[in-house]
Design an enzyme around this catalytic site. Structure first.
Site, mmCIF file in Angstrom:
data_model
loop_
_atom_site.group_PDB
_atom_site.id
_atom_site.type_symbol
_atom_site.label_atom_id
_atom_site.label_comp_id
_atom_site.label_asym_id
_atom_site.label_seq_id
_atom_site.Cartn_x
_atom_site.Cartn_y
_atom_site.Cartn_z
ATOM 1 N N SER A 165 65.793 -3.759 46.649
ATOM 2 C CA SER A 165 65.649 -3.647 44.897
ATOM 3 C C SER A 165 66.395 -4.854 44.424
ATOM 4 O O SER A 165 67.286 -5.619 45.169
ATOM 5 C CB SER A 165 66.679 -2.499 44.602
ATOM 6 O OG SER A 165 66.912 -2.719 43.150
ATOM 7 N N TYR A 178 74.129 2.836 44.725
ATOM 8 C CA TYR A 178 72.860 2.296 45.009
ATOM 9 C C TYR A 178 72.666 0.998 45.392
ATOM 10 O O TYR A 178 72.042 0.234 46.344
ATOM 11 C CB TYR A 178 71.958 2.455 43.803
ATOM 12 C CG TYR A 178 70.434 2.056 43.993
ATOM 13 C CD1 TYR A 178 69.722 2.844 44.485
ATOM 14 C CD2 TYR A 178 70.039 1.145 43.132
ATOM 15 C CE1 TYR A 178 68.316 2.510 44.621
ATOM 16 C CE2 TYR A 178 68.826 0.570 43.496
ATOM 17 C CZ TYR A 178 67.934 1.290 43.855
ATOM 18 O OH TYR A 178 66.562 0.967 44.215
#
Length: 330
Positions: A165, A178
């Site tokens: 990501s 995350y």
């Protein structure tokens, strides 16, 4: 004699362009692909793109009903697909998935790591258990599955695709666990790339920005849950910020077949990466300012799935509704 900096930059860019043009792409026709997290979202979008390019896919996910729906949709388009039910945090399930792929397709050419979880909320409401849980899925599962699959990948001189990501390059407020896991898996991708190259296995790590995959409904939301979810769900589906899942899948697989080491997917991802590289202090200050504008913590550390904290506002959000309708009708 020292070359001018502009000439050196031009030479470097020329070499990069030549590499992209002259290096043969990887033909996916007839290749076998194992996709973790392949029953929905980006994993399913990638499965559609892989089968459209002639690959045969094996989908790994926990929910048998979702797997059945995904397989039916792919077969309706003429795709060759099989499924295996399993949890990426259970080593025995990973071994079984690899063995099933080899049994059905005679080997394994491409391993695509897509399975992941996301937690949204202030750092104050995140526990150490949250960090450990997300690392198991987003980072350690990638390591374990790659190791289990390595004998087959070596034999096929295959490829590994790791979906990280933009949060693996730039720390984003209210996504601390995350981001923690995505920085880890981005580093793992770099390490695997360096060490497996001599064995003929190519590793590509992709770092997308937000994508319209319906992931907000599955996110674990903490803090002021309704506010957190409303903001996340809107950004996750906003066209100028997020990328259509089908477009993202095409760009991701293009990076894989070109054998790229890393690829930023989506304009916001590129902007954030360059901002971080060129002006790290300014980027850090902007992220700190952004955090001041986000909802504050709550007195409870309890997390809830995004779908369970939807309100009339988020359900009727026209941006979100149009995006979900488009995805459901694909």
């Amino acid at each position: 004699m020292r070359l001018p900096k502009r000439l050196m930059l031009a030479a470097g860019l020329g070499a990069l362009a030549a590499r992209r043009v002259l290096k043969p792409s990887y033909d996916l026709g007839g290749k076998s692909v194992l996709i973790s997290g392949g029953s929905r979202g980006l994993g399913l979008a990638l499965a559609h793109e892989f089968t459209a390019r002639g690959a045969r896919v094996m989908l790994l996910a926990r929910d048998p009903n979702e797997l059945a729906r995904a397989a039916a949709g792919l077969r309706a388009e003429g795709g060759t697909v099989h499924t295996v039910v399993g949890d990426v945090t259970v080593t025995a399930d990973l071994l079984r998935a690899v063995e099933e792929t080899a049994r059905v397709y005679g080997g394994l050419d491409v391993l695509a790591h897509v399975a992941g979880v996301i937690q949204v909320g202030p750092l104050e409401n995140m526990t150490e258990a949250d960090f450990r849980e997300i690392m198991e899925v987003n980072a350690f599962a990638v390591l374990r599955l790659t190791r289990v699959a390595l004998p087959l990948l070596r034999a096929a001189r295959g490829r590994v695709l790791i979906v990280s990501s933009v949060g693996g390059k730039v720390a984003v407020p209210h996504l601390a666990p995350y981001t923690f896991s995505k920085f880890a898996v981005t580093g793992l991708g770099q390490a695997l790339r360096a060490e497996l190259a001599r064995e003929g296995v190519s590793v590509t790590t992709v770092l997308p920005s937000l994508m319209r995959t319906g992931s907000a409904r599955y996110a674990r939301v903490k803090g002021q849950q309704r506010k957190e979810y409303a903001l996340f769900a809107t950004l996750d589906n906003f066209p100028l910020v997020s990328l259509d899942a089908d477009k993202a899948a095409r760009r991701i697989i293009n990076a894989l077949v070109r054998g790229e080491a890393e690829a930023m997917i989506g304009g916001p991802a590129l902007l954030l990466r360059y901002a971080q590289a060129l002006a790290p202090q300014l980027t850090a200050d902007l992220m700190a300012l952004t955090n001041r504008l986000l909802p504050g913590p709550s007195t409870s550390n309890r997390g809830m799935p995004g779908a369970s904290v939807e309100t009339a506002l988020t359900r009727e959000n026209p941006i979100k509704r149009v995006a979900e309708k488009a995805w459901n009708e694909r």
